[in-house]
Design a protein around this motif. Structure first.
Motif, PDB file in Angstrom:
ATOM      1  N   GLU A  48       0.834  -1.201   0.000  1.00  0.00           N
ATOM      2  CA  GLU A  48       0.000   0.000   0.000  1.00  0.00           C
ATOM      3  C   GLU A  48       0.873   1.257   0.000  1.00  0.00           C
ATOM      4  O   GLU A  48       0.606   2.219  -0.723  1.00  0.00           O
ATOM      5  N   ALA A  49       1.920   1.243   0.819  1.00  0.00           N
ATOM      6  CA  ALA A  49       2.841   2.390   0.847  1.00  0.00           C
ATOM      7  C   ALA A  49       3.488   2.570  -0.523  1.00  0.00           C
ATOM      8  O   ALA A  49       3.591   3.686  -1.027  1.00  0.00           O
ATOM      9  N   ALA A  63       2.279   1.804  -3.373  1.00  0.00           N
ATOM     10  CA  ALA A  63       1.277   2.330  -4.304  1.00  0.00           C
ATOM     11  C   ALA A  63       1.063   3.823  -4.072  1.00  0.00           C
ATOM     12  O   ALA A  63       1.030   4.611  -5.019  1.00  0.00           O
ATOM     13  N   GLN A  64       0.927   4.223  -2.806  1.00  0.00           N
ATOM     14  CA  GLN A  64       0.697   5.641  -2.513  1.00  0.00           C
ATOM     15  C   GLN A  64       1.894   6.489  -2.925  1.00  0.00           C
ATOM     16  O   GLN A  64       1.746   7.624  -3.353  1.00  0.00           O
ATOM     17  N   GLU A  65       3.077   5.907  -2.784  1.00  0.00           N
ATOM     18  CA  GLU A  65       4.290   6.653  -3.106  1.00  0.00           C
ATOM     19  C   GLU A  65       4.648   6.558  -4.591  1.00  0.00           C
ATOM     20  O   GLU A  65       5.576   7.207  -5.035  1.00  0.00           O
ATOM     21  N   ASP A  66       3.927   5.739  -5.333  1.00  0.00           N
ATOM     22  CA  ASP A  66       4.188   5.538  -6.756  1.00  0.00           C
ATOM     23  C   ASP A  66       5.678   5.281  -7.011  1.00  0.00           C
ATOM     24  O   ASP A  66       6.300   5.946  -7.832  1.00  0.00           O
ATOM     25  N   ARG A 111      -2.691  -4.239  -6.309  1.00  0.00           N
ATOM     26  CA  ARG A 111      -2.857  -2.789  -6.376  1.00  0.00           C
ATOM     27  C   ARG A 111      -2.408  -2.212  -7.713  1.00  0.00           C
ATOM     28  O   ARG A 111      -2.176  -1.010  -7.832  1.00  0.00           O
ATOM     29  N   GLY A 112      -2.248  -3.077  -8.682  1.00  0.00           N
ATOM     30  CA  GLY A 112      -1.817  -2.592  -9.997  1.00  0.00           C
ATOM     31  C   GLY A 112      -0.366  -2.130 -10.004  1.00  0.00           C
ATOM     32  O   GLY A 112       0.026  -1.292 -10.796  1.00  0.00           O
ATOM     33  N   MET A 113       0.420  -2.672  -9.065  1.00  0.00           N
ATOM     34  CA  MET A 113       1.822  -2.256  -8.971  1.00  0.00           C
ATOM     35  C   MET A 113       2.755  -3.373  -9.433  1.00  0.00           C
ATOM     36  O   MET A 113       3.910  -3.449  -8.985  1.00  0.00           O
TER      37      MET A 113
END
Lengths: 141, 322
Positions: free
Chosen positions: A50-51, A53-56, A83-85
């Protein structure tokens, strides 16, 4: 356009209280001009993904010394994909037997580093891999 | 590769990936950013923006985290932008603010993004405001921008917020230091963090006095906001509720006045930043004025002579030179 920086998340999944290695690598990557997000100890695969993803971020590097890499590393990868990462460059290091390394690499971890790896090698590998990817992207568009 | 329409759509749909990518575009001054912003711009303005600043080690990240906890307790969603310095030597950055916020990562009502201050070209405030716009459009009730208060660029960042919270702590110099640093001017709310540490009372007193002196000086003018001084222990969450109440009070104060004018004034700054940044890039890049400056100086002209020559070339005949 501003010069693009390589963004890296350094994560420590699971119950593993030793982060000197992770911090050393984080500092070395910073000194090679990267933007490094360090998320601290005792992270779940879910939190790390999640981190990321948020940080791209472009790269996720996991550090693990507890021996639980065969269960935790694949779970981080799954959570990232959820998450699509799935595109991030996935790497890591720690006390990982060579057989396990081979298996994780077969699962999609680009490269794993063991004890004694010169830190500059890690930075150089990330840099050259990301630069090649970005060049490839540009060719495609 | 994603295009602007795709990202804007993602933001309208509440996809966090899209928000993350749009913030990356803001950071990289990606040419797709303006179109994406235009597409979501009608949604910008719903969030209350809180700037948190203060000296290194004052407890900004911890306080920001505590603020997020309190906001969530009140069922408000929150976007956080945590800015850390870029090394002037390597151009890299170690962004560690998440460590103190990591409990919030799995909460769908919270989004945390770390940003490095990057180069000296002043793009930080522009990128930070852009990132806040993206989070605002995404629909967070509150957007918190947290940055170390050390220089003009950082003041620009927090100055763009609706409410500026300045965090100080005992043991880092007395209240006089705070007055020197210009911290009182930028603050809408002052927080003395680590209130359980020796010297906190003294700092509270110094700050209250300084704030009071300022308000006496301004007496007789239009309605002024009186800057409150709050004691907090962010690690225990103490004082945070009170802080949020003062932030709310400040919001009501601004909403009772001319909020939209204030926001527009701050938007003008953003226009200037975009223009400055683009001009800087264009002039010293493709237009080749850097080379021109170099060759001018080789002829042993002074920097002013060379600058005048360049200005004349840029501004044409409309400008008085020599």
């Amino acid at each position: 356009m501003v010069e693009r920086k390589i963004r890296v998340l350094v994560g420590k999944p699971g119950l593993d209280g030793h982060d000197r290695g992770a911090k050393t690598v984080a500092t070395v990557l910073r000194d090679h001009g990267m933007e490094v997000i360090y998320t601290g100890l005792h992270q779940t695969p879910d939190q790390i993904a999640e981190a990321a993803a948020q940080e791209d971020v472009d790269v996720v590097g996991l550090s693990i010394l507890s021996g639980a890499h065969m269960s935790l590393f694949p779970r981080v990868r799954e959570e990232l994909e959820k998450r699509g990462m799935g595109h991030v460059l996935l790497t890591g290091g720690g006390i990982i037997p060579t057989d396990d390394m081979a298996e994780l690499e077969a699962q999609g971890f680009a490269k794993l580093f063991g004890p004694g790896t010169p830190t500059d090698d890690i930075a150089a590998w990330i840099k050259s891999t990301m630069e090649a990817r970005w060049e490839n992207e540009e060719v495609q568009t | 590769m994603q295009d602007a329409a795709e990202i804007a759509e993602g933001i309208r749909e509440g996809r966090r990936n899209a928000l993350a990518r749009m913030i990356s575009w803001a950071e990289n001054a990606d040419p797709r950013f303006p179109a994406a912003l235009a597409s979501i711009y009608p949604r910008v303005g719903g969030s209350w923006r809180i700037g948190v600043t203060g000296p290194p080690g004052a407890g900004k990240s911890t306080l920001t985290n505590a603020l997020a906890v309190e906001l969530r307790r009140r069922e408000k969603t929150v976007g956080i932008l945590a800015i850390d310095p870029t090394s002037p030597f390597s151009g890299g950055a170690l962004l560690g603010d998440r460590i103190r916020m990591e409990d919030r990562t799995s909460d769908p009502g919270v989004f945390i993004r770390s940003m490095a201050s990057r180069g000296s070209h002043g793009g930080l405030a522009r990128a930070a405001v852009d990132a806040c716009d993206a989070m605002d459009a995404f629909g967070f009730d509150a957007v918190v921008v947290e940055t170390v208060g050390v220089g003009q660029a950082e003041y620009d960042v927090v100055g763009a917020a609706d409410t500026v919270v300045v965090v100080l702590c005992p043991g880092a110099g007395d209240g006089i230091q705070a007055m020197k640093a210009g911290i009182l001017e930028v603050a809408d709310v002052l927080v003395v963090n680590k209130a359980d540490v020796d010297g906190a009372d003294r700092l509270m007193l110094d700050l209250s006095e300084a704030v009071h002196t300022r308000s006496i000086r301004r007496e007789g003018r239009e309605a002024e906001w009186e800057v409150p001084v709050i004691a907090a222990t962010a690690t225990k969450g103490e004082g945070v509720e009170k802080l949020l109440e003062h932030v709310e009070a400040h919001r009501r104060f601004l909403e009772g006045g001319d909020l939209s004018e204030m926001r527009r004034r701050k938007r003008v700054q953003q226009v200037r930043r975009v223009v400055d940044e683009r001009l800087d890039e264009e002039l010293w890049g493709p237009r080749g004025y850097a080379e021109r400056a170099d060759s001018g100086l080789r002829k042993s002209a002074t920097p002013y002579d060379v600058a005048e020559e360049i200005l004349a070339a840029i501004l044409g005949n409309g400008m008085e030179t020599q």
